[in-house]
Design a protein around this motif. Structure first.
Motif, short mmCIF file in Angstrom:
data_model
loop_
_atom_site.label_atom_id
_atom_site.label_comp_id
_atom_site.label_asym_id
_atom_site.label_seq_id
_atom_site.Cartn_x
_atom_site.Cartn_y
_atom_site.Cartn_z
N TYR A 53 0.85 -1.20 0.00
CA TYR A 53 0.00 0.00 0.00
C TYR A 53 0.88 1.25 0.00
O TYR A 53 1.92 1.30 0.68
CB TYR A 53 -0.91 0.02 1.22
CG TYR A 53 -2.23 -0.71 1.01
CD1 TYR A 53 -3.42 -0.01 0.83
CD2 TYR A 53 -2.27 -2.10 0.98
CE1 TYR A 53 -4.62 -0.69 0.62
CE2 TYR A 53 -3.46 -2.78 0.76
CZ TYR A 53 -4.64 -2.06 0.58
OH TYR A 53 -5.82 -2.72 0.38
N GLY A 54 0.45 2.25 -0.77
CA GLY A 54 1.18 3.50 -0.84
C GLY A 54 0.44 4.63 -0.14
O GLY A 54 -0.79 4.60 0.01
N LEU A 55 1.20 5.62 0.30
CA LEU A 55 0.64 6.82 0.92
C LEU A 55 0.84 7.96 -0.07
O LEU A 55 1.95 8.47 -0.22
CB LEU A 55 1.33 7.13 2.25
CG LEU A 55 0.79 8.32 3.04
CD1 LEU A 55 -0.67 8.09 3.44
CD2 LEU A 55 1.64 8.58 4.28
N GLY A 56 -0.24 8.35 -0.76
CA GLY A 56 -0.11 9.22 -1.92
C GLY A 56 -0.46 10.67 -1.68
O GLY A 56 -1.30 11.01 -0.84
N ALA A 57 0.19 11.54 -2.46
CA ALA A 57 -0.10 12.97 -2.49
C ALA A 57 0.11 13.48 -3.90
O ALA A 57 0.81 12.84 -4.71
CB ALA A 57 0.81 13.73 -1.52
N ASP A 58 -0.49 14.61 -4.22
CA ASP A 58 -0.26 15.27 -5.49
C ASP A 58 1.24 15.56 -5.63
O ASP A 58 1.81 16.32 -4.85
CB ASP A 58 -1.06 16.57 -5.52
CG ASP A 58 -0.85 17.39 -6.79
OD1 ASP A 58 -0.06 16.98 -7.66
OD2 ASP A 58 -1.49 18.45 -6.89
#
Length: 371
Positions: A53-58
């Motif tokens: 699982y990834g922790l995403g942001a713009d």
């Protein structure tokens, strides 16, 4: 989106093609849209990939990327990976796409391969850890691709998602949604896509120095890379490490549980376990077929997990096994030393980095059997 179907109840859904039976069969467009709105507003979103699982942001929002570092307690010099939607142009992020890079993209994207390339001058330092290189990846998980495509379409193909693993820095990577909840509770918007199909981080290949170099082993093997490029990627050595760009998950100590771990031959595990007093709770991960396993299973103070005999199955189960034992408040986790053959390279890499966190030159010191 061409892969969205309308059903009689009026709900748009995205069919998931994952082979993982634990994954939901459909994902609502409303859920993806909610995640995209949060990304657009500068918030963080956790999402599944085929690896972890990834922790995403713009990736183009400095404050949003900084928020990743803040919530993970991640060093500012440790870069994150930019995730791309299938079909998006990676060229906008880099100075150029070399012939070698294009061959690897054509062969393995979407898939568990990260490429390190010289970044374009217009790209922020935030995603590169202040370096002149950048890590790019195109994941194959259908939920990740639905999210990436929707966000890219919103920005007319001019943005992507920066994402390290969705856990506290240095800890065991998350492979199911509950692992993300354990780390961040409800503070992070989470797309639950079931258990990750692979369960181990992507292969990282550096092409930023004029030659291919394997910085982190993963499901895409050294031999597969060699077959595509016609040349074997260099492996880390003392000389190449000094000039290699920093990249995700390549620190000497990483992927570690809170409980100290030790990698030992099974006979040494048996002898060491016997040296502990009977009231000390311990844990062992070892093959079930060994005669010593019967002795270990008979100890009332010992948690015994059967080690998979297949390296791919071991990769898939590794982080869940470590997290399971970490939750049991045991004093130490002993793990049977694995073969040093090529098929075990990935598991050995992750276990050795995890063990390094508890050695005398790591951030945590191993306690003695009497503590």
């Amino acid at each position: 989106m061409s892969d969205i179907r309308r059903y009689s109840d009026g709900c748009h859904t995205l069919p998931l093609t994952s082979t993982n039976s634990n994954a939901p069969k459909y994902y609502t467009l409303a859920t993806i849209d909610a995640a995209v709105c949060r990304l657009d507003a500068g918030e963080l979103v956790a999402f599944p990939t085929e690896t972890v699982y990834g922790l995403g942001a713009d990736a183009c929002n400095l404050q949003a990327v900084a928020r990743i570092y803040e919530v993970k307690n991640r060093p500012a010099t440790h870069p994150v990976i930019v995730h791309l939607a299938s079909g998006d142009d990676p060229g906008r992020w880099v100075l150029s796409i070399s012939l070698e890079a294009q061959r690897l993209i054509d062969a393995f994207w979407p898939g568990p391969l990260t490429l390190i390339l010289k970044r374009a001058a217009t790209i922020t330092n935030a995603v590169s850890g202040g370096q002149d290189s950048i890590g790019l990846r195109c994941p194959s998980h259908p939920v990740a691709q639905a999210l990436l495509r929707a966000f890219s379409d919103l920005r007319h193909g001019h943005s992507s998602i920066a994402a390290p693993s969705a856990n506290k820095f240095g800890y065991v990577s998350p492979t199911i949604a509950q692992h993300v909840r354990d780390a961040f509770g409800d503070s992070i918007y989470l797309l639950d896509g079931g258990a990750c199909d692979i369960g181990i981080e992507s292969t990282i290949v550096d092409l930023s120095r004029g030659f291919p170099s394997l910085l982190r082993p993963g499901r895409i093997t050294q031999q597969q890379i060699t077959d595509v490029l016609g040349i074997a990627p260099q492996l880390p050595s003392n000389s190449s490490i000094a000039t290699a760009p920093r990249s995700s998950g390549t620190l000497k100590a990483h992927y570690a549980p809170h409980t100290p771990i030790s990698l030992l031959p099974i006979e040494d595990i048996l002898n060491t376990v016997e040296s502990y007093s009977s009231h000390k709770r311990l844990a062992v991960i070892a093959s079930n077929s060994l005669p010593q396993a019967d002795v270990l299973r008979g100890r009332p103070n010992l948690e015994f997990l059967i080690a998979p005999n297949n390296p791919y199955t071991y990769e898939y189960k590794l982080y869940r096994m470590l997290r399971q034992l970490d939750s049991l408040n045991v004093l130490r986790i002993f793990i049977e030393l694995l073969p040093s053959t090529s098929e075990w390279t990935v598991v050995n890499d992750r276990l050795q980095r995890a063990e390094a966190a508890f050695k005398s030159d790591g951030p945590i010191l191993i306690s003695s059997p009497n503590t």
